[in-house]
Scaffold this motif. Structure first.
Motif, PDB file in Angstrom:
ATOM      1  N   PRO A 200       0.845  -1.027  -0.172  1.00  0.00           N
ATOM      2  CA  PRO A 200       0.152  -0.476  -0.110  1.00  0.00           C
ATOM      3  C   PRO A 200       0.846   1.560  -0.038  1.00  0.00           C
ATOM      4  N   ARG A 201       0.064   2.276  -0.642  1.00  0.00           N
ATOM      5  CA  ARG A 201       1.056   3.165  -0.562  1.00  0.00           C
ATOM      6  C   ARG A 201       1.302   4.240   0.350  1.00  0.00           C
ATOM      7  N   ALA A 202       0.331   4.078   1.403  1.00  0.00           N
ATOM      8  CA  ALA A 202       0.331   4.502   2.924  1.00  0.00           C
ATOM      9  C   ALA A 202       1.113   3.571   3.354  1.00  0.00           C
ATOM     10  N   THR A 203       1.880   2.484   3.579  1.00  0.00           N
ATOM     11  CA  THR A 203       2.821   1.606   4.244  1.00  0.00           C
ATOM     12  C   THR A 203       4.195   2.692   3.684  1.00  0.00           C
TER      13      THR A 203
ATOM     14  N   GLN B 131       4.676   5.654   2.947  1.00  0.00           N
ATOM     15  CA  GLN B 131       4.489   6.578   3.061  1.00  0.00           C
ATOM     16  C   GLN B 131       5.426   6.376   4.945  1.00  0.00           C
ATOM     17  N   ARG B 132       4.769   5.958   5.023  1.00  0.00           N
ATOM     18  CA  ARG B 132       5.224   5.563   7.051  1.00  0.00           C
ATOM     19  C   ARG B 132       6.492   5.293   6.958  1.00  0.00           C
TER      20      ARG B 132
ATOM     21  N   VAL C 164       1.635   6.194  15.236  1.00  0.00           N
ATOM     22  CA  VAL C 164       1.048   5.169  14.801  1.00  0.00           C
ATOM     23  C   VAL C 164       1.112   4.236  15.856  1.00  0.00           C
TER      24      VAL C 164
ATOM     25  N   GLN D 252       0.391  -1.570  13.171  1.00  0.00           N
ATOM     26  CA  GLN D 252       0.736  -0.991  11.729  1.00  0.00           C
ATOM     27  C   GLN D 252       2.763  -0.984  11.917  1.00  0.00           C
TER      28      GLN D 252
ATOM     29  N   ASP E 105       3.194  -3.110   8.877  1.00  0.00           N
ATOM     30  CA  ASP E 105       4.102  -2.512   7.460  1.00  0.00           C
ATOM     31  C   ASP E 105       5.411  -2.969   7.716  1.00  0.00           C
TER      32      ASP E 105
ATOM     33  N   GLU F  18       5.377  11.605  -8.909  1.00  0.00           N
ATOM     34  CA  GLU F  18       4.852  12.562  -7.957  1.00  0.00           C
ATOM     35  C   GLU F  18       4.046  13.870  -7.765  1.00  0.00           C
TER      36      GLU F  18
END
Length: 215
Positions: free
Chosen positions: A10-13, A15-16, A46, A50, A54, A193
Motif C-alpha cells: 500500500p502507498r500508505a505503508t 509513506q509510513r 501510529v 501497524q 508495515d 509524484e
C-alpha cells in the motif's frame, strides 16, 4: 536487507516507512541503539501493530523480546525504499521555489543529488545558482545521459509544467517530482509524484474549521 515478500504494498505503508526512517535517525542521533515496536509506534503516531504489519511486507526481522537494532532497521528500510544509494536529479524551473530547493542541503544528505539546473528563460541561462550553472532545457537529453540523471524535479509555473515534463520524458528520465501545481501527462512506465502545498493547507483549514464547528 529486507526481502520484499509482496509487490502489492500500500502507498500508505511506503509513506509510513519514510516516517519511520526519519524518527529512527533522530533516535540514533540521541544514542538509542535498540527500539521495540511500541515506542517506535508512539514516536510515529501510529499503533504498534501497524508498525509490525508495515515491516512484515518486507520479511521477518528484529529479535523477539528485545526489539529492533536501530542502525540495522534504518539500513533495512532504506534498502526497501531504494534510498541506499545516490539518486541523481535534474531540476527544471529556476524560480524562487527552484532556487530554494537547490539551496536545501537535506536533498544531498538523504541521497538525492541535484546535478543539473535547467530553465528556458534566456536571462537565467548561464547564471550560477548554488554551484550549478543554469542550462537551457533543450540540453536536457545530453545532460541526462552524461550525468546519469534518473529523476526530474519540476518547479516551473503551472502553465509550463507539461512542457518541462515533455523535455524530461524525451531525455529518458524515469521519475518526476512535480511541484508545479498542475497535472502532467506521462507514459505508464514513468512515475510521477505531486507536491502541492495547497492540498495540505486545504486539509489543515478543513480540520481547523471542523474543530471550530464542533465546539
Amino acid at each position: 536487507m529486507l526481502p520484499v515478500k509482496s509487490e502489492r504494498i500500500p502507498r500508505a505503508t511506503i509513506q509510513r516507512l519514510a516516517v519511520y526512517v526519519q524518527v529512527l535517525e533522530s533516535m540514533r542521533r540521541n544514542g538509542v541503539e535498540v527500539i521495540s515496536s511500541g515506542p517506535l509506534a508512539e514516536a510515529c503516531d501510529v499503533n504498534a501493530s501497524q508498525v509490525r504489519k508495515d515491516l512484515a511486507y518486507f520479511g521477518e526481522f528484529g529479535v523477539r523480546g528485545v526489539g529492533y537494532h536501530v542502525e540495522n532497521l534504518i539500513e533495512a528500510i532504506k534498502v526497501s525504499l531504494g534510498v541506499d544509494r545516490e539518486w541523481r536529479a535534474a531540476l527544471v524551473g529556476v524560480g524562487n521555489l527552484g532556487r530554494a530547493l537547490l539551496h536545501y542541503g537535506e536533498f544531498k544528505a538523504r541521497g538525492f543529488h541535484i546535478v543539473g539546473a535547467f530553465d528556458c528563460d534566456p536571462f537565467k541561462i548561464g547564471e550560477q545558482v548554488y554551484g550549478l550553472e543554469v542550462t537551457c532545457t533543450n540540453s536536457l537529453k545530453d545532460a541526462v545521459r552524461n550525468l546519469d540523471i534518473e529523476i526530474g524535479i519540476i518547479t516551473t509555473p503551472p502553465e509550463r509544467a507539461q512542457r518541462a515534463a515533455d523535455h524530461l520524458l524525451d531525455a529518458g528520465v524515469r521519475g518526476i517530482l512535480n511541484f508545479a501545481g498542475a497535472r502532467i501527462h506521462v507514459p505508464d512506465k514513468v512515475f510521477v509524484e505531486y507536491v502541492d502545498f495547497f492540498h495540505y493547507l486545504y486539509e489543515l483549514t478543513f480540520n481547523i474549521s471542523g474543530a471550530e464547528r464542533h465546539r
